[in-house]
Write an enzyme that holds these catalytic residues in place. Structure first.
Site, mmCIF file in Angstrom:
data_model
loop_
_atom_site.group_PDB
_atom_site.id
_atom_site.type_symbol
_atom_site.label_atom_id
_atom_site.label_comp_id
_atom_site.label_asym_id
_atom_site.label_seq_id
_atom_site.Cartn_x
_atom_site.Cartn_y
_atom_site.Cartn_z
ATOM 1 N N THR A 14 0.827 -1.218 0.000
ATOM 2 C CA THR A 14 0.000 0.000 0.000
ATOM 3 C C THR A 14 0.859 1.266 0.000
ATOM 4 O O THR A 14 0.687 2.150 -0.853
ATOM 5 C CB THR A 14 -0.905 0.002 1.257
ATOM 6 O OG1 THR A 14 -1.542 -1.264 1.335
ATOM 7 C CG2 THR A 14 -1.922 1.101 1.210
ATOM 8 N N LYS A 105 7.329 1.648 12.544
ATOM 9 C CA LYS A 105 7.357 2.077 13.953
ATOM 10 C C LYS A 105 7.795 0.969 14.899
ATOM 11 O O LYS A 105 8.509 1.209 15.865
ATOM 12 C CB LYS A 105 5.998 2.619 14.393
ATOM 13 C CG LYS A 105 4.888 1.617 14.260
ATOM 14 C CD LYS A 105 3.518 2.211 14.411
ATOM 15 C CE LYS A 105 2.480 1.304 13.824
ATOM 16 N NZ LYS A 105 2.170 1.471 12.450
ATOM 17 N N GLY A 187 -12.966 -0.197 7.412
ATOM 18 C CA GLY A 187 -11.529 -0.239 7.101
ATOM 19 C C GLY A 187 -10.680 0.593 8.045
ATOM 20 O O GLY A 187 -9.494 0.788 7.792
ATOM 21 N N ASP A 201 0.347 -0.203 19.481
ATOM 22 C CA ASP A 201 0.690 0.679 18.360
ATOM 23 C C ASP A 201 1.004 2.089 18.889
ATOM 24 O O ASP A 201 2.018 2.695 18.523
ATOM 25 C CB ASP A 201 -0.501 0.712 17.382
ATOM 26 C CG ASP A 201 -0.323 1.736 16.285
ATOM 27 O OD1 ASP A 201 0.287 1.395 15.254
ATOM 28 O OD2 ASP A 201 -0.801 2.882 16.448
ATOM 29 N N LYS A 205 4.644 4.370 18.938
ATOM 30 C CA LYS A 205 4.756 5.753 18.433
ATOM 31 C C LYS A 205 5.234 6.707 19.540
ATOM 32 O O LYS A 205 6.048 7.604 19.286
ATOM 33 C CB LYS A 205 3.404 6.210 17.886
ATOM 34 C CG LYS A 205 3.010 5.456 16.615
ATOM 35 C CD LYS A 205 1.575 5.713 16.262
ATOM 36 C CE LYS A 205 1.167 4.999 14.995
ATOM 37 N NZ LYS A 205 -0.292 4.970 14.805
#
Ligand SMILES: NC(=O)c1ccc[n+]([C@@H]2O[C@H](COP(=O)([O-])OP(=O)(O)OC[C@H]3O[C@@H](n4cnc5c(N)ncnc54)[C@H](OP(=O)(O)O)[C@@H]3O)[C@@H](O)[C@H]2O)c1
Length: 430
Positions: A14, A105, A187, A201, A205
């Protein structure tokens, strides 16, 4: 660097396809602005038979050395993800003097020191704007514009999936599970949402952001994280009634020279700048006595948005010499990590208790024995049970932890009490 700069890319999914498209469509603008013509070279994938819009099929390879050991490649873009074998490959590239731009990350949050050391050894550059908040240029602002701003705190909504879910829970009164399913259908959430909803996640970060903001090395292992998967719709609703908005926050701050970084749900006063960030957007609020508050807001994910940050890093490499002052923000100032419990916070506390006379007095006395004071109380009877909701005054977290142990032991307390951080001093107006 010569007039023609050849890019080798690890990954053609992507983000990789977005990068190839942007480079193709903006080649003239980039050449006019920088004097360099950027050309796409080899692109590494696993399955060479797949169609990849934007990428020249003749550049596709399944041989890593076609990118890594290629003397014609000037800059490597890593958009394949994963920690292994990516780490080893990037170390090899950086050591051999090839600059690297990455969006990874998880890799940076675990192995930034090793990658930075390899870059120093090879006289190359490592850039990673796309690893945090996609197109929002927060790393560039921290390492360039605010290099000397003595940042004291970084507070962020750095995960779009959880912000989308929390926004829907508050707006339409949906339960967590229902809002998650909707996010998956649209999505905004992966089929396996654990990394997002469990806070991993956001923790990765925040490790990256705090490393830059505080000139130190923070790994994801230094970032305790609690996600939104245990959060109950009731608490989001009650918080809203009390004038707060519930957010999953990354909170990094300096406490007496030590670094504290955490991710947890928090109640944000309704008029706080972060309360207005809705849906899948991200925002990072930077604070220091020099610049007061600066907030950066925008889309925190998306193939094109992330690709745009990758291309911008390529341009930064073209515009700076390795070893220039821009490396300064990556210096390790050797700050220690703060001890857990050494921080102050206000809290939201919900306790479901048996509705008997004197319960509120007993709960209050347990809190007061630990030195915790109550700012607001809300009491609701529900048949045989009663629900106590309190906002606790800002104070040392260690005292609240002590009081929680004593509260759990009270015979009238029915379920596990719910404790959520409140941003500020506990007032619903910032
Ligand atoms: N998508 C986003 O919105 C977004 C946002 C921020 C950051 N990122 C980061 O950007 C990176 C790329 O994300 P993406 O969404 O573009 O992922 P993706 O669509 O899954 O693409 C990954 C690409 O890497 C290739 N690849 C993976 N492992 C490989 C290996 N061992 N050897 C060779 N090729 C390999 C894959 O090849 P095949 O196609 O043959 O499988 C694919 O082309 C990740 O680090 C991600 O965390 C993404």
């Amino acid at each position: 660097m010569s007039d023609i700069v050849r890019i080798g890319m690890l990954g053609g999914g992507t983000v990789g396809q977005g990068v190839a498209r942007i480079i193709r469509d903006t080649a003239h603008t980039i050449e006019r602005a920088t004097g360099h013509r950027i050309e796409m070279g080899p692109v590494l994938v696993r399955d060479a038979s797949l169609g990849r819009p934007g990428i020249d099929p003749s550049s596709i390879t399944t041989d890593p050395q076609a990118v890594l050991g290629n003397p014609d490649v000037d800059i490597i873009i890593e958009v394949m993800g994963g920690v292994d074998p990516t780490r080893e490959w990037l170390v090899q590239a950086l050591r051999s003097g090839t600059s690297v731009v990455t969006a990874n990350k998880q890799l940076l949050a675990r192995h930034a020191p090793e990658l930075l050391a390899a870059a120093e050894e090879g006289g190359s550059e490592l850039r990673f704007e796309a690893s945090v908040c996609a197109a929002i240029p927060v790393i560039k602002v921290l390492r360039e514009s605010l290099l000397a701003a003595e940042i004291e705190s970084v507070m962020g909504i750095v995960n779009g999936t959880t912000n989308y879910i929390l926004t829907e829970m508050r707006k339409s009164g949906m339960a967590y599970a229902e809002a998650l399913t909707q996010a998956q259908d649209l999505g905004y959430a992966e089929a396996d949402p654990t990394e997002d909803v469990g806070g991993g996640d956001a923790a990765a970060k925040m490790a990256i952001l705090s490393s830059i903001a505080f000139h130190t090395r923070v790994s994801i292992d230094d970032v305790p994280h609690v996600g939104i998967d245990q959060l109950q719709g009731d608490d989001v609703d009650i918080a809203h009634e009390l004038g707060f908005v519930t957010k999953l926050l990354g909170v990094a701050r300096l406490v007496d020279g030590a670094v504290s970084v955490r991710v947890h749900p928090a109640l944000v006063p309704g008029d706080h700048p972060l309360a207005a960030i809705n849906g899948a957007d991200n925002a990072v609020l930077l604070e220091s006595s020099i610049v007061r508050q600066i907030m950066l807001v925008g889309p925190g994910a998306g193939g094109t948005e992330t690709a745009s940050a990758v291309v911008s890093d390529v341009l930064s490499i073209l515009g700076s010499n390795p070893g220039s002052f821009l490396g300064g923000a990556l210096v390790d100032a050797g700050r220690p990590m703060a001890q857990d419990g050494s921080l102050d916070s206000a809290f939201y506390l919900r306790i479901d208790v048996a509705d008997k006379p004197g319960v509120l007095a007993r709960v209050s006395s347990v809190l007061s024995d630990s030195g915790v004071s109550i700012l607001t109380v809300l009491q609701r009877g529900e048949g045989e049970a009663a629900r106590l909701v309190m906002i606790l005054h800002r104070g040392p977290e260690s005292r609240v932890t002590e009081a929680m142990a004593a509260l759990r032991a009270l015979p009238e307390v029915r379920d596990e009490p719910v404790l959520i951080h409140v941003v500020g001093d506990g007032q619903a107006s910032a």
